[in-house]
Design a protein around this motif. Sequence first.
Motif, PDB file in Angstrom:
ATOM      1  N   ARG A 274      47.540  40.902 -23.759  1.00 43.76           N
ATOM      2  CA  ARG A 274      48.486  40.326 -22.790  1.00 43.76           C
ATOM      3  C   ARG A 274      48.250  38.826 -22.631  1.00 43.76           C
ATOM      4  O   ARG A 274      49.179  38.036 -22.548  1.00 43.76           O
ATOM      5  CB  ARG A 274      48.342  41.036 -21.444  1.00 43.76           C
ATOM      6  CG  ARG A 274      49.377  40.565 -20.455  1.00 43.76           C
ATOM      7  CD  ARG A 274      49.271  41.284 -19.145  1.00 43.76           C
ATOM      8  NE  ARG A 274      49.620  42.694 -19.270  1.00 43.76           N
ATOM      9  CZ  ARG A 274      49.127  43.646 -18.478  1.00 43.76           C
ATOM     10  NH1 ARG A 274      48.260  43.347 -17.541  1.00 43.76           N
ATOM     11  NH2 ARG A 274      49.499  44.889 -18.635  1.00 43.76           N
ATOM     12  N   ASN A 275      46.945  38.443 -22.619  1.00 50.70           N
ATOM     13  CA  ASN A 275      46.603  37.025 -22.538  1.00 50.70           C
ATOM     14  C   ASN A 275      47.201  36.241 -23.687  1.00 50.70           C
ATOM     15  O   ASN A 275      47.773  35.173 -23.492  1.00 50.70           O
ATOM     16  CB  ASN A 275      45.082  36.871 -22.581  1.00 50.70           C
ATOM     17  CG  ASN A 275      44.539  36.661 -21.196  1.00 50.70           C
ATOM     18  OD1 ASN A 275      45.238  36.099 -20.357  1.00 50.70           O
ATOM     19  ND2 ASN A 275      43.332  37.119 -20.946  1.00 50.70           N
ATOM     20  N   LEU A 276      47.033  36.784 -24.877  1.00 39.27           N
ATOM     21  CA  LEU A 276      47.585  36.112 -26.056  1.00 39.27           C
ATOM     22  C   LEU A 276      49.083  35.939 -25.906  1.00 39.27           C
ATOM     23  O   LEU A 276      49.644  34.894 -26.232  1.00 39.27           O
ATOM     24  CB  LEU A 276      47.309  36.943 -27.314  1.00 39.27           C
ATOM     25  CG  LEU A 276      45.974  36.763 -28.019  1.00 39.27           C
ATOM     26  CD1 LEU A 276      45.919  37.649 -29.247  1.00 39.27           C
ATOM     27  CD2 LEU A 276      45.781  35.314 -28.422  1.00 39.27           C
ATOM     28  N   GLN A 277      49.746  36.991 -25.400  1.00 40.81           N
ATOM     29  CA  GLN A 277      51.200  36.920 -25.261  1.00 40.81           C
ATOM     30  C   GLN A 277      51.600  35.871 -24.235  1.00 40.81           C
ATOM     31  O   GLN A 277      52.619  35.209 -24.395  1.00 40.81           O
ATOM     32  CB  GLN A 277      51.746  38.292 -24.860  1.00 40.81           C
ATOM     33  CG  GLN A 277      51.740  39.263 -26.022  1.00 40.81           C
ATOM     34  CD  GLN A 277      52.103  40.661 -25.604  1.00 40.81           C
ATOM     35  OE1 GLN A 277      51.801  41.084 -24.490  1.00 40.81           O
ATOM     36  NE2 GLN A 277      52.719  41.404 -26.498  1.00 40.81           N
ATOM     37  N   GLN A 278      50.750  35.730 -23.197  1.00 42.57           N
ATOM     38  CA  GLN A 278      51.080  34.724 -22.190  1.00 42.57           C
ATOM     39  C   GLN A 278      50.937  33.313 -22.741  1.00 42.57           C
ATOM     40  O   GLN A 278      51.541  32.375 -22.245  1.00 42.57           O
ATOM     41  CB  GLN A 278      50.210  34.916 -20.952  1.00 42.57           C
ATOM     42  CG  GLN A 278      50.788  35.996 -20.054  1.00 42.57           C
ATOM     43  CD  GLN A 278      49.790  36.554 -19.067  1.00 42.57           C
ATOM     44  OE1 GLN A 278      48.636  36.118 -19.041  1.00 42.57           O
ATOM     45  NE2 GLN A 278      50.210  37.507 -18.270  1.00 42.57           N
ATOM     46  N   GLN A 279      50.144  33.191 -23.814  1.00 41.43           N
ATOM     47  CA  GLN A 279      50.062  31.895 -24.489  1.00 41.43           C
ATOM     48  C   GLN A 279      51.220  31.689 -25.458  1.00 41.43           C
ATOM     49  O   GLN A 279      51.230  30.752 -26.245  1.00 41.43           O
ATOM     50  CB  GLN A 279      48.743  31.790 -25.273  1.00 41.43           C
ATOM     51  CG  GLN A 279      47.507  31.752 -24.400  1.00 41.43           C
ATOM     52  CD  GLN A 279      46.256  32.042 -25.209  1.00 41.43           C
ATOM     53  OE1 GLN A 279      46.222  31.800 -26.401  1.00 41.43           O
ATOM     54  NE2 GLN A 279      45.243  32.571 -24.561  1.00 41.43           N
ATOM     55  N   GLY A 280      52.156  32.626 -25.444  1.00 44.92           N
ATOM     56  CA  GLY A 280      53.349  32.459 -26.270  1.00 44.92           C
ATOM     57  C   GLY A 280      53.222  33.019 -27.661  1.00 44.92           C
ATOM     58  O   GLY A 280      54.049  32.750 -28.531  1.00 44.92           O
ATOM     59  N   LYS A 281      52.188  33.830 -27.894  1.00 43.04           N
ATOM     60  CA  LYS A 281      52.017  34.394 -29.238  1.00 43.04           C
ATOM     61  C   LYS A 281      52.773  35.712 -29.348  1.00 43.04           C
ATOM     62  O   LYS A 281      52.930  36.443 -28.371  1.00 43.04           O
ATOM     63  CB  LYS A 281      50.530  34.665 -29.493  1.00 43.04           C
ATOM     64  CG  LYS A 281      49.674  33.432 -29.417  1.00 43.04           C
ATOM     65  CD  LYS A 281      49.391  32.894 -30.793  1.00 43.04           C
ATOM     66  CE  LYS A 281      48.324  31.816 -30.752  1.00 43.04           C
ATOM     67  NZ  LYS A 281      48.418  30.938 -31.902  1.00 43.04           N
ATOM     68  N   LYS A 282      53.199  35.984 -30.565  1.00 37.76           N
ATOM     69  CA  LYS A 282      53.728  37.319 -30.864  1.00 37.76           C
ATOM     70  C   LYS A 282      52.602  38.065 -31.579  1.00 37.76           C
ATOM     71  O   LYS A 282      52.156  37.646 -32.641  1.00 37.76           O
ATOM     72  CB  LYS A 282      54.941  37.213 -31.778  1.00 37.76           C
ATOM     73  CG  LYS A 282      56.100  36.489 -31.114  1.00 37.76           C
ATOM     74  CD  LYS A 282      57.037  37.482 -30.462  1.00 37.76           C
ATOM     75  CE  LYS A 282      58.225  36.804 -29.842  1.00 37.76           C
ATOM     76  NZ  LYS A 282      58.053  36.545 -28.415  1.00 37.76           N
ATOM     77  N   VAL A 283      52.160  39.149 -30.968  1.00 38.30           N
ATOM     78  CA  VAL A 283      50.911  39.758 -31.410  1.00 38.30           C
ATOM     79  C   VAL A 283      51.146  41.054 -32.185  1.00 38.30           C
ATOM     80  O   VAL A 283      51.946  41.895 -31.785  1.00 38.30           O
ATOM     81  CB  VAL A 283      49.994  40.050 -30.200  1.00 38.30           C
ATOM     82  CG1 VAL A 283      48.641  40.520 -30.677  1.00 38.30           C
ATOM     83  CG2 VAL A 283      49.858  38.820 -29.339  1.00 38.30           C
ATOM     84  N   LEU A 284      50.431  41.173 -33.289  1.00 36.85           N
ATOM     85  CA  LEU A 284      50.367  42.435 -34.022  1.00 36.85           C
ATOM     86  C   LEU A 284      48.987  43.013 -33.798  1.00 36.85           C
ATOM     87  O   LEU A 284      47.985  42.354 -34.059  1.00 36.85           O
ATOM     88  CB  LEU A 284      50.600  42.193 -35.521  1.00 36.85           C
ATOM     89  CG  LEU A 284      50.190  43.321 -36.469  1.00 36.85           C
ATOM     90  CD1 LEU A 284      51.064  44.542 -36.261  1.00 36.85           C
ATOM     91  CD2 LEU A 284      50.268  42.879 -37.905  1.00 36.85           C
ATOM     92  N   MET A 285      48.932  44.233 -33.267  1.00 35.54           N
ATOM     93  CA  MET A 285      47.644  44.893 -33.065  1.00 35.54           C
ATOM     94  C   MET A 285      47.494  45.978 -34.117  1.00 35.54           C
ATOM     95  O   MET A 285      48.404  46.762 -34.344  1.00 35.54           O
ATOM     96  CB  MET A 285      47.602  45.508 -31.660  1.00 35.54           C
ATOM     97  CG  MET A 285      46.396  46.387 -31.383  1.00 35.54           C
ATOM     98  SD  MET A 285      44.906  45.415 -31.093  1.00 35.54           S
ATOM     99  CE  MET A 285      43.636  46.644 -31.418  1.00 35.54           C
ATOM    100  N   VAL A 286      46.357  45.983 -34.778  1.00 34.84           N
ATOM    101  CA  VAL A 286      46.078  47.031 -35.758  1.00 34.84           C
ATOM    102  C   VAL A 286      44.887  47.816 -35.254  1.00 34.84           C
ATOM    103  O   VAL A 286      43.797  47.259 -35.091  1.00 34.84           O
ATOM    104  CB  VAL A 286      45.758  46.432 -37.142  1.00 34.84           C
ATOM    105  CG1 VAL A 286      45.644  47.529 -38.179  1.00 34.84           C
ATOM    106  CG2 VAL A 286      46.829  45.435 -37.547  1.00 34.84           C
ATOM    107  N   GLY A 287      45.093  49.080 -34.972  1.00 36.46           N
ATOM    108  CA  GLY A 287      44.011  49.876 -34.411  1.00 36.46           C
ATOM    109  C   GLY A 287      44.127  51.315 -34.838  1.00 36.46           C
ATOM    110  O   GLY A 287      44.992  51.669 -35.636  1.00 36.46           O
ATOM    111  N   ASP A 288      43.268  52.159 -34.295  1.00 36.12           N
ATOM    112  CA  ASP A 288      43.402  53.551 -34.714  1.00 36.12           C
ATOM    113  C   ASP A 288      43.227  54.556 -33.591  1.00 36.12           C
ATOM    114  O   ASP A 288      43.942  55.534 -33.527  1.00 36.12           O
ATOM    115  CB  ASP A 288      42.427  53.871 -35.847  1.00 36.12           C
ATOM    116  CG  ASP A 288      41.020  53.995 -35.350  1.00 36.12           C
ATOM    117  OD1 ASP A 288      40.617  53.121 -34.562  1.00 36.12           O
ATOM    118  OD2 ASP A 288      40.326  54.946 -35.716  1.00 36.12           O
ATOM    119  N   GLY A 289      42.296  54.326 -32.697  1.00 38.15           N
ATOM    120  CA  GLY A 289      41.929  55.407 -31.788  1.00 38.15           C
ATOM    121  C   GLY A 289      42.638  55.350 -30.447  1.00 38.15           C
ATOM    122  O   GLY A 289      43.466  54.488 -30.192  1.00 38.15           O
ATOM    123  N   LEU A 290      42.269  56.291 -29.601  1.00 35.89           N
ATOM    124  CA  LEU A 290      42.798  56.300 -28.238  1.00 35.89           C
ATOM    125  C   LEU A 290      42.401  55.028 -27.509  1.00 35.89           C
ATOM    126  O   LEU A 290      43.129  54.539 -26.665  1.00 35.89           O
ATOM    127  CB  LEU A 290      42.206  57.478 -27.461  1.00 35.89           C
ATOM    128  CG  LEU A 290      42.975  58.761 -27.345  1.00 35.89           C
ATOM    129  CD1 LEU A 290      42.281  59.659 -26.354  1.00 35.89           C
ATOM    130  CD2 LEU A 290      44.391  58.491 -26.905  1.00 35.89           C
TER     131      LEU A 290
END
Lengths: 814, 54
Positions: A686-702
Amino acid sequence: MGPVLLTVQKSTPVMVATEKQIVTTCYHCGQACEKEVLHLEEKTFCCYGCQTVFEILNTHDLCEYYSLDKTPGNQHDVVGDDVYAYLDEKSVRKKLLKFDSPDFASVQFYIPAIHCVSCIWLLENLQKVDAGILRSEVNFARKTVSVDFNPQKVALSRIGQWLANIGYAPSVNLEDTTREKPGTNKQAVLKLALAGFCFGNVMLFSFPEYLGLDASDASLMRVFSWLNLALSIPVFFYSAAGYFQASLKSFQQRQVNIDVPIAAGLLALFLRSTYDIVTATGPGYLDSFTGLVFFLLIGRWFQSKTYESLAFDRDFTSYFPLAVQKQVAGQWKPVVIYELAPGDTIRIRNLEIIPADSLLLDETAHIDYSFVTGEARPVQARQHDVVYAGGRVIGPPATFLVEKPTSQSHLTSLWNNDAFRKTDERNYQKIIDRAARRFTWIVLGIAVLTAFYWYYTAPANMWLVITSVLMVACPCALALAAPFTYGSMLRVMGRHALYLKNADVIERLAAVDAVVFDKTGTITLGDKPDVSHTGSLTGEEYAWIKLLTSYSTHPLSKSISATIRQHTNDIVTGFKEIPGKGIEGVIAGNVIRIGSASFTTDNRSLIPTPSGQVFVAINGELRGLMTVQASVRKDLKGMLGRLDRRCVALLSGDTDGDRDKMQTLFGEHVQLHFNQTPHDKLDYIRNLQQQGKKVLMVGDGLNDSGALKQADVGLAVTDDTGIFTPACDGILHGSQIQSLDRFMQLSKVSTRILKAGFIISFMYNAVALSFAVTGHLTPLVAAILMPLSSVSVVGFSSIGVNIAARRILKNKSI
Amino acid sequence: MMIIILLISISLTIAVAFLVVFFWNIKSGQYDDMYTPSVRMLFDQKKDDNKPVS
């Protein structure tokens, strides 16, 4: 003293020639028999589970299973006899059964293991296994099997048990009981079929008009016109209804999207044609009208490609089991987990998941939180410790006292976060809608200008010209460009094992400028650690180590045991496990100690053993060192290099034991954060997005599920698409993670292709408008221009996407 | 001229009949699974050797 004496050798080649190693593969699952080799009827099996399946199939004369596909089986563990007992609970039964009567019932199970022809054959011959099963039918696309059975002869739990025993454990969870079957896709096909049918017939009846009929055939013309009108009515009211509803909705939201000009165009076409036919002033434009609807619906249908066997919207409930063993009046009884109340006593067995925050009643238990927190190693809980929902019990069964119901547990509180309340329709402005808005205003402007012009020159023709303008302004080609560009891209990516939830994700992926990775399961493989052996151990001694470590449930022991291939028939006496230190036992008269440096050498002054290092001492003499490290996926370096500055951070729930390794892998510019809770990860995104970034998260688990949901695009990485993946926008196969940057590049290219498609369709609209404003738009001109524009846009985007995909994904080997 | 009207009405009736059949196919779920039936028809029914010869 110490590791100095050890000569460094890499592990597997050390395997000494005293023992012959012939790689035997399992008759059932086809994997190499690593742990043990079992023999039955001249066939070899890698584990007891595989052998059991063969035995069952053999006794029921079902061995044809093995002749259809080579080694079709799945390696599987033997499950306890009462694991499926809860299926007979009334409340569960009622939800699962599609039909129930005293001597006939029908149920559908989701079986992730279905993968080949043999699976279909075996699962459709279930009636040979149990006489109570009447009929079974597989749906390969959905990976389900429907079973009709006689409840008097066979219990539902027994069927679940049978399936599990033959290697096809059904996956039953809360989601199954609440899931609605998707019926919207069928509706779309029906609408498309009707539009296509009417379009074909209308075109046939319009043809004589274009070829020119004599005045003597005027009555025939009238008949054709009325037939056309009759055929268009169902298209207008059924097939095209969606566009009218959508544009009404967008009016209510005071927004102009692509559906508004389409609906206006369709309405103008239909009303103008009806007027022409009723007043006998012309043949109308009904062929264009039905054709437009048909093409538009094809676009929708093409874009709605979905992966039926994959689920993108799972939440925590699908991760929990459906039922758990609860103590009722001194007896263990299966109950559905949402009926659990604080104060209940429950029992959880090895590898089962704790469904609610509870207190441990036993003295100790090992809990594996890897899926919830990303921490790779199990923690030991002591009596009266609080254990959190989502943890997995490792080792002997443990009893717990429930503290909070499942829905209020620590883990599920993540789902109460705002990120999960957002609807799918985010504020994101789609390219197509931006284009449509501009387009609509331009068309309206032109319509008004021409109206003024004709009002002063030839008022009689004014309405005809206005309707003509609206008709040709219908942005059919524009509306087709996006579905065909993104739809084709969706399919191309699917072929390369990136399965996106829908076509909109591509557009969001194209805008991404920050990529965040999870560690465990994404960058590293949690379940297959690298074990390197150094020291001067002989083959026999390796076999002893394997034997001794197989007695322990500690994850390091398990990893070590799994990597040694030598077997011994000796037995262990005096096995001791000292928590936090190591294990000890006597094999063939030799005292063997495996564990930390201080434990194996009795030298207290040694520095603490780094995590992941295990020493081996035989008869008090230090003989070997084993290093267990999480293994990193292959070929990541190249991908991370190409992502360069776009790769922003690594968020791990694990301890920072791998920090140095990760920093060299990712490079200096990437921030590494360890010990992150699921909430921390979400906040970071969310912080990154507030800096105006469009974020791609790559993850796997819960533990990534919050971050995946919050990110602009969340991709779940998995090595087996059948198993659980958290809610996400797309599922990426683990073997393809090194192409991540190429997929991002592809999505950028698709956006460019889409824009080029827009330009082409605008050009067609401009040509058609020039006909319309001058009052020369005859039905024939409309009938030629509209399909031509649609087909050329569709062809351009489909071919463009495939060429781009070939060019970009071909570089893979480099 | 009557003959054309007659032919058209016959052909349209047949075409509509096929459309109705297609609607019924979709609604009864015959196109839900496009893969399994293609495999299923190739399975041989094994002869039951245990059955007593009558």
